[in-house]
Design a protein around this motif. Structure first.
Motif, PDB file in Angstrom:
ATOM      1  N   THR A 252     177.992  63.860   7.436  1.00 51.98           N
ATOM      2  CA  THR A 252     178.419  65.401   7.974  1.00 51.98           C
ATOM      3  C   THR A 252     179.977  65.398   7.845  1.00 51.98           C
ATOM      4  OG1 THR A 252     176.994  65.232   9.993  1.00 51.98           O
ATOM      5  CG2 THR A 252     179.047  66.485   9.919  1.00 51.98           C
ATOM      6  N   PHE A 253     180.293  66.671   7.073  1.00 48.70           N
ATOM      7  CA  PHE A 253     181.787  66.731   6.513  1.00 48.70           C
ATOM      8  C   PHE A 253     182.072  68.177   7.165  1.00 48.70           C
ATOM      9  CE2 PHE A 253     179.876  64.155   3.354  1.00 48.70           C
ATOM     10  CZ  PHE A 253     181.156  63.198   3.006  1.00 48.70           C
ATOM     11  N   GLN A 254     183.458  68.356   6.995  1.00 50.70           N
ATOM     12  CA  GLN A 254     184.128  69.751   7.604  1.00 50.70           C
ATOM     13  C   GLN A 254     184.956  70.514   6.374  1.00 50.70           C
ATOM     14  OE1 GLN A 254     185.995  68.888  11.118  1.00 50.70           O
ATOM     15  NE2 GLN A 254     184.545  69.650  12.358  1.00 50.70           N
ATOM     16  N   ILE A 255     184.721  71.471   6.081  1.00 51.11           N
ATOM     17  CA  ILE A 255     185.214  72.158   4.785  1.00 51.11           C
ATOM     18  C   ILE A 255     186.337  73.357   5.657  1.00 51.11           C
ATOM     19  CG2 ILE A 255     185.541  73.373   2.737  1.00 51.11           C
ATOM     20  CD1 ILE A 255     182.285  71.508   3.813  1.00 51.11           C
ATOM     21  N   ARG A 256     187.598  73.561   5.489  1.00 49.92           N
ATOM     22  CA  ARG A 256     188.130  74.652   6.061  1.00 49.92           C
ATOM     23  C   ARG A 256     188.439  75.657   4.685  1.00 49.92           C
ATOM     24  NH1 ARG A 256     192.349  74.823  10.335  1.00 49.92           N
ATOM     25  NH2 ARG A 256     193.453  76.999   9.816  1.00 49.92           N
ATOM     26  N   PHE A 257     187.924  77.001   5.195  1.00 45.98           N
ATOM     27  CA  PHE A 257     188.209  77.904   3.947  1.00 45.98           C
ATOM     28  C   PHE A 257     189.214  79.059   4.397  1.00 45.98           C
ATOM     29  CE2 PHE A 257     183.999  76.202   3.473  1.00 45.98           C
ATOM     30  CZ  PHE A 257     183.931  76.176   2.147  1.00 45.98           C
ATOM     31  N   LYS A 258     190.087  79.259   3.660  1.00 46.36           N
ATOM     32  CA  LYS A 258     191.257  80.284   4.065  1.00 46.36           C
ATOM     33  C   LYS A 258     190.434  81.583   4.105  1.00 46.36           C
ATOM     34  CE  LYS A 258     195.054  77.919   1.685  1.00 46.36           C
ATOM     35  NZ  LYS A 258     195.859  77.980   0.213  1.00 46.36           N
ATOM     36  N   PRO A 259     191.305  82.514   4.902  1.00 48.70           N
ATOM     37  CA  PRO A 259     190.939  83.910   4.944  1.00 48.70           C
ATOM     38  C   PRO A 259     190.619  84.611   3.821  1.00 48.70           C
ATOM     39  CG  PRO A 259     193.006  83.763   5.926  1.00 48.70           C
ATOM     40  CD  PRO A 259     192.550  82.247   5.602  1.00 48.70           C
ATOM     41  N   GLY A 260     189.721  85.332   3.568  1.00 47.71           N
ATOM     42  CA  GLY A 260     189.478  86.354   2.257  1.00 47.71           C
ATOM     43  C   GLY A 260     188.378  86.104   1.626  1.00 47.71           C
ATOM     44  N   LYS A 261     188.247  86.297   0.338  1.00 51.18           N
ATOM     45  CA  LYS A 261     186.973  86.395  -0.268  1.00 51.18           C
ATOM     46  C   LYS A 261     186.116  84.982  -0.026  1.00 51.18           C
ATOM     47  CE  LYS A 261     188.252  89.417  -4.060  1.00 51.18           C
ATOM     48  NZ  LYS A 261     188.359  89.740  -5.413  1.00 51.18           N
ATOM     49  N   ALA A 262     186.732  84.016  -0.158  1.00 51.81           N
ATOM     50  CA  ALA A 262     186.122  82.549  -0.141  1.00 51.81           C
ATOM     51  C   ALA A 262     185.422  82.466   1.344  1.00 51.81           C
ATOM     52  CB  ALA A 262     186.918  81.471  -0.252  1.00 51.81           C
ATOM     53  N   SER A 263     186.363  82.856   2.177  1.00 57.84           N
ATOM     54  CA  SER A 263     185.766  82.730   3.759  1.00 57.84           C
ATOM     55  C   SER A 263     184.494  83.985   3.795  1.00 57.84           C
ATOM     56  CB  SER A 263     186.939  82.747   4.691  1.00 57.84           C
ATOM     57  OG  SER A 263     187.383  84.143   4.670  1.00 57.84           O
ATOM     58  N   ASP A 264     184.574  84.962   3.505  1.00 55.86           N
ATOM     59  CA  ASP A 264     183.800  85.854   3.501  1.00 55.86           C
ATOM     60  C   ASP A 264     182.237  85.587   2.711  1.00 55.86           C
ATOM     61  OD1 ASP A 264     185.197  87.677   4.791  1.00 55.86           O
ATOM     62  OD2 ASP A 264     185.722  88.843   3.100  1.00 55.86           O
ATOM     63  N   TYR A 265     182.344  84.908   1.641  1.00 53.31           N
ATOM     64  CA  TYR A 265     181.214  84.230   0.769  1.00 53.31           C
ATOM     65  C   TYR A 265     180.589  83.216   1.657  1.00 53.31           C
ATOM     66  CZ  TYR A 265     178.730  81.896  -2.971  1.00 53.31           C
ATOM     67  OH  TYR A 265     178.020  81.490  -4.081  1.00 53.31           O
ATOM     68  N   VAL A 266     181.347  82.307   2.321  1.00 56.33           N
ATOM     69  CA  VAL A 266     180.750  81.319   2.946  1.00 56.33           C
ATOM     70  C   VAL A 266     179.959  81.741   4.302  1.00 56.33           C
ATOM     71  CG1 VAL A 266     181.269  79.203   4.511  1.00 56.33           C
ATOM     72  CG2 VAL A 266     182.571  79.526   2.164  1.00 56.33           C
ATOM     73  N   ARG A 267     180.612  82.733   5.092  1.00 51.57           N
ATOM     74  CA  ARG A 267     179.971  83.513   5.973  1.00 51.57           C
ATOM     75  C   ARG A 267     178.750  83.982   5.797  1.00 51.57           C
ATOM     76  NH1 ARG A 267     185.302  85.459   6.748  1.00 51.57           N
ATOM     77  NH2 ARG A 267     186.339  84.601   8.617  1.00 51.57           N
ATOM     78  N   GLU A 268     178.428  84.785   4.592  1.00 51.56           N
ATOM     79  CA  GLU A 268     177.408  85.309   4.306  1.00 51.56           C
ATOM     80  C   GLU A 268     175.893  84.535   3.677  1.00 51.56           C
ATOM     81  OE1 GLU A 268     179.824  89.064   2.164  1.00 51.56           O
ATOM     82  OE2 GLU A 268     178.844  87.360   1.019  1.00 51.56           O
ATOM     83  N   ARG A 269     176.053  83.126   3.740  1.00 49.18           N
ATOM     84  CA  ARG A 269     175.110  82.202   3.308  1.00 49.18           C
ATOM     85  C   ARG A 269     174.874  81.191   4.173  1.00 49.18           C
ATOM     86  NH1 ARG A 269     177.364  84.721  -0.573  1.00 49.18           N
ATOM     87  NH2 ARG A 269     176.449  85.407  -2.664  1.00 49.18           N
ATOM     88  N   ILE A 270     173.750  80.528   4.266  1.00 52.52           N
ATOM     89  CA  ILE A 270     173.193  79.401   5.074  1.00 52.52           C
ATOM     90  C   ILE A 270     173.220  78.312   4.200  1.00 52.52           C
ATOM     91  CG2 ILE A 270     171.695  78.526   6.251  1.00 52.52           C
ATOM     92  CD1 ILE A 270     170.252  81.141   7.146  1.00 52.52           C
ATOM     93  N   TRP A 271     174.058  77.341   4.054  1.00 50.42           N
ATOM     94  CA  TRP A 271     174.354  76.056   3.205  1.00 50.42           C
ATOM     95  C   TRP A 271     173.545  74.960   3.648  1.00 50.42           C
ATOM     96  CZ3 TRP A 271     176.596  78.103  -0.840  1.00 50.42           C
ATOM     97  CH2 TRP A 271     177.472  78.957  -0.741  1.00 50.42           C
ATOM     98  N   ALA A 272     173.067  74.714   4.891  1.00 48.94           N
ATOM     99  CA  ALA A 272     172.271  73.829   5.066  1.00 48.94           C
ATOM    100  C   ALA A 272     171.716  73.918   6.527  1.00 48.94           C
ATOM    101  CB  ALA A 272     173.113  72.567   5.522  1.00 48.94           C
ATOM    102  N   ASP A 273     170.550  73.513   6.686  1.00 48.64           N
ATOM    103  CA  ASP A 273     169.798  73.734   8.152  1.00 48.64           C
ATOM    104  C   ASP A 273     170.642  73.242   9.360  1.00 48.64           C
ATOM    105  OD1 ASP A 273     167.601  74.677   7.043  1.00 48.64           O
ATOM    106  OD2 ASP A 273     166.274  72.970   7.212  1.00 48.64           O
ATOM    107  N   ARG A 274     171.419  72.396   9.036  1.00 49.10           N
ATOM    108  CA  ARG A 274     172.310  71.531  10.093  1.00 49.10           C
ATOM    109  C   ARG A 274     173.745  71.843   9.634  1.00 49.10           C
ATOM    110  NH1 ARG A 274     170.414  65.599  10.956  1.00 49.10           N
ATOM    111  NH2 ARG A 274     170.014  65.608   8.780  1.00 49.10           N
ATOM    112  N   GLN A 275     174.142  72.909  10.120  1.00 44.47           N
ATOM    113  CA  GLN A 275     175.547  73.264   9.777  1.00 44.47           C
ATOM    114  C   GLN A 275     176.054  74.158  11.120  1.00 44.47           C
ATOM    115  OE1 GLN A 275     175.290  76.127   6.490  1.00 44.47           O
ATOM    116  NE2 GLN A 275     175.776  77.771   7.890  1.00 44.47           N
TER     117      GLN A 275
END
Length: 317
Positions: A252-275
């Motif tokens: 298990t890891f934690q990744i911090r994304f800055k506000p902007g395009k990167a965080s919007d991109y991450v919000r829009e997708r499911i990256w793993a069943d356990r997230q």
């Protein structure tokens, strides 16, 4: 009354035979012809038709033509194949989405099958049936791999899965010039990022035990030979819901994304069943994710540049 075809035939069997005949082609069948075919009286056909009508209602139609009674099961929404044209369109969508990773030989067979099904299901009620042949979805990819030259290898790998037999695989890893050889017990083929991979295990020299788990890129396989050695051990089932291909135990890891395009991109997708996705006060997000591929996760985080930061590993599961 003419003799029965089957002296032991029950009324229930006769009823099923008549229903099957009416249902298979959906055309009109005359009572006199049915009585002759089933070697029974016209009154028996009337009685059986009445029992069918009691169940399916107005779907059973009847009438008179030239003083001869006919029966017909009218199915407007479903063909004798058990498919609707809407379902056939969904199959065409699946074909379009998978086209980028299918070898040309497979694509042609899928196209031919969909076309044949559309012809078999053809009915004057479906004026737009040819639409299933028109591509409605397209898949845009970066760095597409042509799997047409690898068709035979894929066929052999699939056969090894079906027959549970071990393969001899000659493989050239990325960045390597030498070709390595593996005794491979194939678990399954998987697709990720427009590429096909083989998940399985390398066996011992005597083919009896599992040495280690492995995944191989199909396009880097040079040759596959199917042996008569059966897989006599259990290969752990990989979890497709984790991030990336399996290499190690879940972490298990934690990744911090800055506000902007990167965080919007991450919000829009499911990256793993356990997230877990946590909204941060500054507008960014914190993604906690389970993966069995730490190197792949680190490479993914680096692709965001300074927009993402991988924190220390939370835990091993």
């Amino acid at each position: 009354m003419p003799p029965k075809i089957d002296q032991d035939g029950t009324p229930g069997v006769k009823l099923l035979r008549l229903f099957r005949k009416l249902m298979l082609d959906g055309r009109r069948h005359f009572q006199v012809d049915l009585a002759e075919e089933f070697q029974c009286s016209p009154q028996t056909i009337i009685r059986l038709a009445g029992e069918i009508e009691a169940v399916i209602g107005t779907s059973l139609e009847s009438g008179n033509e030239n003083r001869k009674r006919w029966y017909q099961i009218k199915t407007l929404s479903r063909s004798s194949l058990g498919l609707e044209f809407e379902e056939l369109r969904y199959l065409a969508v699946c074909r379009d989405l998978a086209a980028s990773t299918l070898p040309e030989q497979v694509r042609k067979r899928v196209d031919g099958t969909i076309f044949s099904l559309s012809l078999l299901m053809a009915d004057h009620e479906y004026a737009e049936r040819e639409s299933v042949q028109r591509k409605q979805f397209a898949f845009f990819s970066k760095g597409k791999i042509d799997y047409t030259p690898h068709f035979q290898q894929i066929e052999t790998l699939l056969k090894s899965v079906e027959e549970k037999c071990i393969c001899l695989v000659r493989y050239r890893a990325a960045g390597k010039q030498d070709i390595s050889e593996h005794r491979l017990a194939v678990k399954r083929l998987v697709s990720m990022n427009s590429a096909l991979y083989v998940l399985g295990a390398v066996t011992t020299d005597d083919f009896r035990d599992m040495r280690r788990l492995i995944n191989l890129a199909v396009h880097r396989i040079k040759d596959v030979t199917l042996t008569d050695k059966r897989i006599c051990f259990d290969i752990p089932e990989a979890e497709p819901g984790t991030f990336g291909l399996p290499w190690h135990e879940p972490r298990t890891f934690q990744i911090r994304f800055k506000p902007g395009k990167a965080s919007d991109y991450v919000r829009e997708r499911i990256w793993a069943d356990r997230q877990k996705l946590e909204e941060l006060d500054d507008g960014g997000v914190m993604l906690e994710i389970v993966t069995c591929s730490e190197p792949e996760l680190r490479a993914w985080v680096r692709s965001f540049g300074d927009e993402a930061k991988l924190l220390e590993r939370v835990s091993s599961m």
